[in-house]
Design an enzyme around this catalytic site. Structure first.
Site, PDB file in Angstrom:
ATOM      1  N   GLN A  40       0.820  -1.218   0.000  1.00  0.00           N
ATOM      2  CA  GLN A  40       0.000   0.000   0.000  1.00  0.00           C
ATOM      3  C   GLN A  40       0.847   1.259   0.000  1.00  0.00           C
ATOM      4  OE1 GLN A  40      -2.689   0.259   3.334  1.00  0.00           O
ATOM      5  NE2 GLN A  40      -3.469   2.277   2.726  1.00  0.00           N
ATOM      6  N   ASP A  64      -1.514   1.957  -4.082  1.00  0.00           N
ATOM      7  CA  ASP A  64      -2.661   2.379  -3.285  1.00  0.00           C
ATOM      8  C   ASP A  64      -3.870   2.253  -4.200  1.00  0.00           C
ATOM      9  OD1 ASP A  64      -4.771   3.960  -2.160  1.00  0.00           O
ATOM     10  OD2 ASP A  64      -3.287   4.827  -0.797  1.00  0.00           O
ATOM     11  N   VAL A  65      -4.817   1.391  -3.835  1.00  0.00           N
ATOM     12  CA  VAL A  65      -5.922   1.078  -4.762  1.00  0.00           C
ATOM     13  C   VAL A  65      -6.940   2.209  -4.905  1.00  0.00           C
ATOM     14  CG1 VAL A  65      -5.707  -1.430  -4.482  1.00  0.00           C
ATOM     15  CG2 VAL A  65      -7.323  -0.144  -3.023  1.00  0.00           C
ATOM     16  N   TYR A 157     -19.753  -3.763  12.421  1.00  0.00           N
ATOM     17  CA  TYR A 157     -19.210  -3.957  11.067  1.00  0.00           C
ATOM     18  C   TYR A 157     -19.768  -2.872  10.130  1.00  0.00           C
ATOM     19  CZ  TYR A 157     -16.900  -6.586   7.339  1.00  0.00           C
ATOM     20  OH  TYR A 157     -16.064  -6.960   6.318  1.00  0.00           O
ATOM     21  N   LYS A 164     -19.100  -4.769   1.493  1.00  0.00           N
ATOM     22  CA  LYS A 164     -18.897  -6.183   1.123  1.00  0.00           C
ATOM     23  C   LYS A 164     -20.072  -6.695   0.286  1.00  0.00           C
ATOM     24  CE  LYS A 164     -14.892  -7.173   3.104  1.00  0.00           C
ATOM     25  NZ  LYS A 164     -13.666  -7.208   2.263  1.00  0.00           N
ATOM     26  N   THR A 195      -6.068 -10.504  12.220  1.00  0.00           N
ATOM     27  CA  THR A 195      -5.072  -9.909  11.317  1.00  0.00           C
ATOM     28  C   THR A 195      -4.853  -8.460  11.745  1.00  0.00           C
ATOM     29  OG1 THR A 195      -6.790  -9.141   9.821  1.00  0.00           O
ATOM     30  CG2 THR A 195      -5.868 -11.329   9.365  1.00  0.00           C
ATOM     31  N   LEU A 196      -4.020  -7.742  10.993  1.00  0.00           N
ATOM     32  CA  LEU A 196      -3.787  -6.326  11.301  1.00  0.00           C
ATOM     33  C   LEU A 196      -5.100  -5.544  11.260  1.00  0.00           C
ATOM     34  CD1 LEU A 196      -1.597  -4.192  11.889  1.00  0.00           C
ATOM     35  CD2 LEU A 196      -1.445  -3.807   9.422  1.00  0.00           C
TER      36      LEU A 196
END
Ligand code: NAD
Ligand code: 0WE
Length: 263
Positions: A40, A64-65, A157, A164, A195-196
């Protein structure tokens, strides 16, 4: 012959060895794939280069998307190294932290919605567009990562669930669009994993134990298991599978009620 021998695969979304992308890279590498990685930003570069070098990779590109130029640049640079792409793995998701802590109605903002959808959903479409030419040459496939929060609600979320849902719809639309070139598009819906990205989430450990108790397999899944499912989807074993959301969640999504709680 190994399942992914001589396959060229681009991995987008590795941050460190705990990333789902790391489990995917390790599995694909163990089945013979050649891997290239994006990172990233400069801050993550060292981790990614270290991790990838250990797997024998030599191609590391910044991406970076949120930036179309960077995405296009990756494909351009890659096309000088490789004659085609067999698979692109998209394992990227982000929403501003404030969006993921509190009641949906209270914490949602127009700007947070834009960012979450841009990084977590649109970027998959952008990557498909930019990668199309190289994927065509190998009749390759695309894989992204999603979560059950797209289909069912859970606390906090929030806008990521909406993003999503959009990502999963984009899997179907891209599959319909790219099918004529024999390019397949699928998602893996993974169960929760530390995860991170998850480490920035309040009470994640509690969520993991809640989840483990309620899955048919009575445990959580690992990045290795997600990795092996990705290897399957990228391989010729899945040549008839496209537009699919494959649950790798120890069965959590199929239950409406679990076993009796232990007191
Ligand atoms: P992670 O933090 O290891 O990976 C997320 C990656 O997204 C990082 O590498 C980060 O650099 C990248 N990213 C964020 N914004 C970006 C941007 N603008 N440009 C480029 N890269 C960017 O966490 P992870 O859990 O491995 O996440 C990978 C994918 O798996 C995400 O799509 C996530 O939503 C999904 N997922 C995670 C879980 C879970 O419980 N960990 C469950 C299901 C699905
Ligand atoms: O998709 C994800 C991770 C999503 C995520 C996490 C963060 C935390 C740090 C996206 N953006 C950010 N932004 C940050 O600043 N998962 C499926 C893991 C996850 O995240 C949750 C979960 C689960 C599960 C957030 C709230 C509730 C449950």
């Amino acid at each position: 012959m190994p399942l992914l021998k001589d396959k060229n695969i681009l991995i987008i979304g590795l941050a460190n060895k705990h990333s789902i992308a790391a489990g995917i890279a390790e599995s694909m590498n163990s089945y013979g794939a050649n891997l290239a990685f994006t990172y990233q930003n400069e801050r993550l570069k060292k981790n990614v280069v270290q991790f990838g070098s250990d797997l024998g990779s030599e191609i590391f590109l910044e991406c970076d998307v949120s930036d179309d130029k960077q995405i296009n640049n990756v494909m351009k640079t890659l096309s000088a190294e490789w004659d085609g792409l067999d698979c692109i793995v998209h394992a990227v998701g982000f929403a501003p932290r404030e969006e993921l802590d509190g009641d949906f109605l209270d914490v949602s903002s127009r700007d947070g919605f834009k960012i979450a959808h841009d990084i977590s959903a649109y970027s998959f479409v952008a990557v498909a567009q930019a990668g199309m030419e190289m994927l065509k040459k190998r009749q390759g496939s695309l894989i992204t990562l999603t979560y059950l929060g797209s289909q069912k609600t859970l606390p906090n979320y929030n806008v990521m669930g909406l993003a999503k849902a959009s990502l999963e719809a984009s899997v179907r639309y891209l599959a319909a669009s790219m099918g004529s070139e024999n390019i397949r598009v699928n998602a893996i819906s993974a169960g929760p994993i530390k995860t991170l990205a998850a480490s920035g989430v309040k009470n994640f450990r509690k969520m993991l134990s809640y989840n483990a108790k309620r899955t048919p397999l009575q445990r959580n899944v690992t990045i290795q298991e997600v990795g092996d499912a990705a290897t399957f989807l990228a391989s010729k074993l899945a040549s008839g599978v496209t537009g699919e959301i494959l649950y790798v969640d120890a069965g959590f999504n199929i239950t409406a009620m679990g076993l009796e709680e232990e007191s």
